[in-house]
Design a protein around this motif. Structure first.
Motif, PDB file in Angstrom:
ATOM      1  N   VAL A   1       0.136   3.089 -10.077  1.00  0.00           N
ATOM      2  CA  VAL A   1      -0.233   4.127 -10.284  1.00  0.00           C
ATOM      3  C   VAL A   1       0.493   4.234 -11.299  1.00  0.00           C
ATOM      4  N   GLY A   2       1.772   3.216 -12.166  1.00  0.00           N
ATOM      5  CA  GLY A   2       2.113   3.357 -13.689  1.00  0.00           C
ATOM      6  C   GLY A   2       1.087   3.088 -14.864  1.00  0.00           C
ATOM      7  N   SER A   3       0.273   2.470 -14.347  1.00  0.00           N
ATOM      8  CA  SER A   3      -0.689   2.933 -15.520  1.00  0.00           C
ATOM      9  C   SER A   3      -2.145   3.301 -15.406  1.00  0.00           C
ATOM     10  N   ILE A   4      -2.250   4.211 -14.028  1.00  0.00           N
ATOM     11  CA  ILE A   4      -2.583   5.488 -14.321  1.00  0.00           C
ATOM     12  C   ILE A   4      -1.951   6.373 -15.310  1.00  0.00           C
ATOM     13  N   ALA A   5      -0.419   6.684 -14.845  1.00  0.00           N
ATOM     14  CA  ALA A   5      -0.060   8.261 -14.994  1.00  0.00           C
ATOM     15  C   ALA A   5       0.240   7.637 -16.547  1.00  0.00           C
ATOM     16  N   VAL A   6       0.224   6.654 -17.018  1.00  0.00           N
ATOM     17  CA  VAL A   6       0.992   6.075 -19.031  1.00  0.00           C
ATOM     18  C   VAL A   6      -0.370   6.835 -19.314  1.00  0.00           C
ATOM     19  N   GLN A   7      -1.912   6.566 -18.689  1.00  0.00           N
ATOM     20  CA  GLN A   7      -2.840   7.100 -20.108  1.00  0.00           C
ATOM     21  C   GLN A   7      -2.933   8.470 -19.552  1.00  0.00           C
ATOM     22  N   LEU A   8      -2.774   9.036 -18.489  1.00  0.00           N
ATOM     23  CA  LEU A   8      -3.381  10.461 -18.634  1.00  0.00           C
ATOM     24  C   LEU A   8      -1.806  11.630 -19.172  1.00  0.00           C
TER      25      LEU A   8
ATOM     26  N   ARG B   1     -11.439   8.837 -20.911  1.00  0.00           N
ATOM     27  CA  ARG B   1      -9.713   9.154 -21.541  1.00  0.00           C
ATOM     28  C   ARG B   1      -8.977   8.273 -19.724  1.00  0.00           C
ATOM     29  N   LEU B   2      -9.754   7.673 -18.675  1.00  0.00           N
ATOM     30  CA  LEU B   2      -9.085   6.680 -17.790  1.00  0.00           C
ATOM     31  C   LEU B   2      -9.795   5.359 -17.624  1.00  0.00           C
ATOM     32  N   ASP B   3      -9.185   4.926 -17.387  1.00  0.00           N
ATOM     33  CA  ASP B   3      -9.629   3.327 -17.000  1.00  0.00           C
ATOM     34  C   ASP B   3      -8.613   2.781 -15.766  1.00  0.00           C
ATOM     35  N   VAL B   4      -9.178   1.628 -14.484  1.00  0.00           N
ATOM     36  CA  VAL B   4      -8.489   1.575 -13.845  1.00  0.00           C
ATOM     37  C   VAL B   4      -7.952  -0.246 -13.691  1.00  0.00           C
ATOM     38  N   LEU B   5      -7.404  -0.732 -13.818  1.00  0.00           N
ATOM     39  CA  LEU B   5      -7.078  -1.922 -13.767  1.00  0.00           C
ATOM     40  C   LEU B   5      -6.980  -2.973 -12.601  1.00  0.00           C
ATOM     41  N   VAL B   6      -7.655  -3.861 -12.521  1.00  0.00           N
ATOM     42  CA  VAL B   6      -8.010  -4.480 -11.732  1.00  0.00           C
ATOM     43  C   VAL B   6      -7.058  -5.694 -11.668  1.00  0.00           C
ATOM     44  N   ALA B   7      -6.311  -5.773 -10.803  1.00  0.00           N
ATOM     45  CA  ALA B   7      -5.263  -7.344 -10.912  1.00  0.00           C
ATOM     46  C   ALA B   7      -6.532  -8.067 -10.309  1.00  0.00           C
ATOM     47  N   ARG B   8      -7.167  -8.482  -8.787  1.00  0.00           N
ATOM     48  CA  ARG B   8      -7.448  -9.070  -7.792  1.00  0.00           C
ATOM     49  C   ARG B   8      -8.084  -8.145  -6.837  1.00  0.00           C
ATOM     50  N   ALA B   9      -9.702  -9.346  -6.471  1.00  0.00           N
ATOM     51  CA  ALA B   9     -10.091  -8.803  -6.018  1.00  0.00           C
ATOM     52  C   ALA B   9     -10.082  -9.935  -4.603  1.00  0.00           C
ATOM     53  N   TYR B  10     -10.089  -9.555  -3.283  1.00  0.00           N
ATOM     54  CA  TYR B  10     -10.040 -10.805  -2.359  1.00  0.00           C
ATOM     55  C   TYR B  10     -10.738 -10.210  -1.058  1.00  0.00           C
ATOM     56  N   PRO B  11     -11.861 -11.662  -0.541  1.00  0.00           N
ATOM     57  CA  PRO B  11     -12.446 -10.589   0.693  1.00  0.00           C
ATOM     58  C   PRO B  11     -11.992 -10.406   1.940  1.00  0.00           C
ATOM     59  N   MET B  12     -11.904  -9.907   2.667  1.00  0.00           N
ATOM     60  CA  MET B  12     -11.507  -8.984   3.557  1.00  0.00           C
ATOM     61  C   MET B  12     -10.989 -10.353   4.813  1.00  0.00           C
ATOM     62  N   ALA B  13     -11.350 -11.080   4.895  1.00  0.00           N
ATOM     63  CA  ALA B  13     -10.728 -12.250   5.417  1.00  0.00           C
ATOM     64  C   ALA B  13      -8.761 -12.218   5.310  1.00  0.00           C
ATOM     65  N   ALA B  14      -9.246 -12.623   4.069  1.00  0.00           N
ATOM     66  CA  ALA B  14      -8.135 -13.195   3.014  1.00  0.00           C
ATOM     67  C   ALA B  14      -6.895 -11.568   3.270  1.00  0.00           C
ATOM     68  N   VAL B  15      -7.123 -10.320   3.989  1.00  0.00           N
ATOM     69  CA  VAL B  15      -6.243  -9.584   3.497  1.00  0.00           C
ATOM     70  C   VAL B  15      -4.979  -9.631   3.455  1.00  0.00           C
TER      71      VAL B  15
END
Length: 315
Positions: A157-164, A281-295
């Motif tokens: 939430v914070g990273s998007i609120a900063v950019q907006l 005007r906005l970018d989404v920061l993706v920290a990590r992606a996991y396979p569904m089995a690693a939920v």
């Protein structure tokens, strides 16, 4: 059959399982999506933690609220906020109940077009945190030329609120660990370290004062410093301090007990956010992606509270 994530009991991530369920056909006003990525959010693990009750009738519980993917089937009169939805459309779905799934049937009204420039992972992480950020900014109401204190600027939430906010001409002072300060500067914020002396560090950075504050972390420090520095308590908003907000006269927003859900604001925010992405005007920061089995691992990581950006699941 389609893989879905369910909580089979109440507790920690150990209660999560991946099971197969039949793939449904969309009814009138619905669409089916082949999910490419699903967003992971704190509300997902809180749902089965017992924080909001532990009624056994709600088990097994499907999880997730946002996903991105390709439309594979449509029902009659399938129309979303941007117009008719057709097979082959690349879309983002929010609010999408049970979004941790390989295939998902949702109301067409919950679907918006995915901006071409976004990856599936970014798209899956845009709308829940983005709509929360828009809602928080609406309540805190920072104006051009004012200073906003944002607790947890490197999170989803914070990273998007900063950019907006920065795009609106607002000066943003954002808290974060020193390891995240370069990231915060890259978003357009002025970083300060949380911990003892935070109020003094903010005063030094903004001697002219702070007019509004957004808390995304829920700590007593975040609330205490906001109360100390912001004169108008109505311009302090939290998405996490459920225990403190009612007694302090500050705004509590979101999906938890006593919070303002802001449904109309958040629904309208969907197309605002995709437009901001499309316009650069906005970018989404993706920290990590996991396979569904690693939920379960994904939920342990997000519960730790030190993630920069979004976590997503890949079916």
């Amino acid at each position: 059959m389609s893989a879905v994530v369910v909580a089979t009991g109440y507790g920690g991530p150990e209660v999560l399982s991946v099971i197969d369920e039949p793939v449904s056909e969309p009814g009138p006003g619905e669409v089916r999506i082949a999910v490419r990525a699903a967003g992971v959010n704190p509300i997902d693990y809180k749902a089965y933690s017992g924080a909001f009750g532990s009624d056994p009738a709600n088990l097994p519980m499907r999880l997730g609220a946002e996903a991105a993917g390709v439309v594979t089937a449509v029902g009659e009169n399938a129309e979303g906020p941007a117009g008719p939805v057709t097979v082959g459309d690349e879309v983002i779905a929010f609010r999408a109940s049970g979004a941790y799934a390989a295939d998902l049937v949702v109301p067409a009204e919950s679907v918006v077009p995915k901006p071409e420039a976004m990856s599936w992972e970014q798209a899956a992480g845009l709308l829940l945190t983005g709509a929360t950020a828009v809602h928080a900014l609406h309540v805190a109401a920072p104006r051009e030329g004012e200073t906003l204190l944002l607790h947890g600027g490197a999170g989803g939430v914070g990273s998007i609120a900063v950019q907006l906010a920065v795009a609106q001409g607002v000066r943003v002072i954002a808290t974060g660990s020193p390891a995240k300060h370069d990231l915060l500067r890259g978003l357009g914020a002025e970083p300060v370290a949380y911990g003892d002396g935070l109020a003094d560090r903010v005063r030094a950075a903004a001697p002219e004062g702070v007019q509004s504050a957004i808390d995304t972390v829920g700590t007593d420090e975040a609330i205490d410093v906001s109360l100390e520095l912001v004169e108008d308590r109505r311009r302090i908003v939290t998405i996490a301090a459920f225990g403190r907000a009612p007694g302090e006269g500050i705004a509590l927003i979101g999906g938890g007990p006593g919070a303002d859900p802001g449904d109309d604001i958040r629904s309208a925010a969907r197309l605002q956010l995709t437009e901001a992405v499309a316009d650069g005007r906005l970018d989404v920061l993706v920290a990590r992606a996991y396979p569904m089995a690693a939920v379960a691992t994904a939920h342990r990581d997000i519960a730790d509270g030190h993630v920069s950006g979004k976590l997503v699941l890949i079916p």
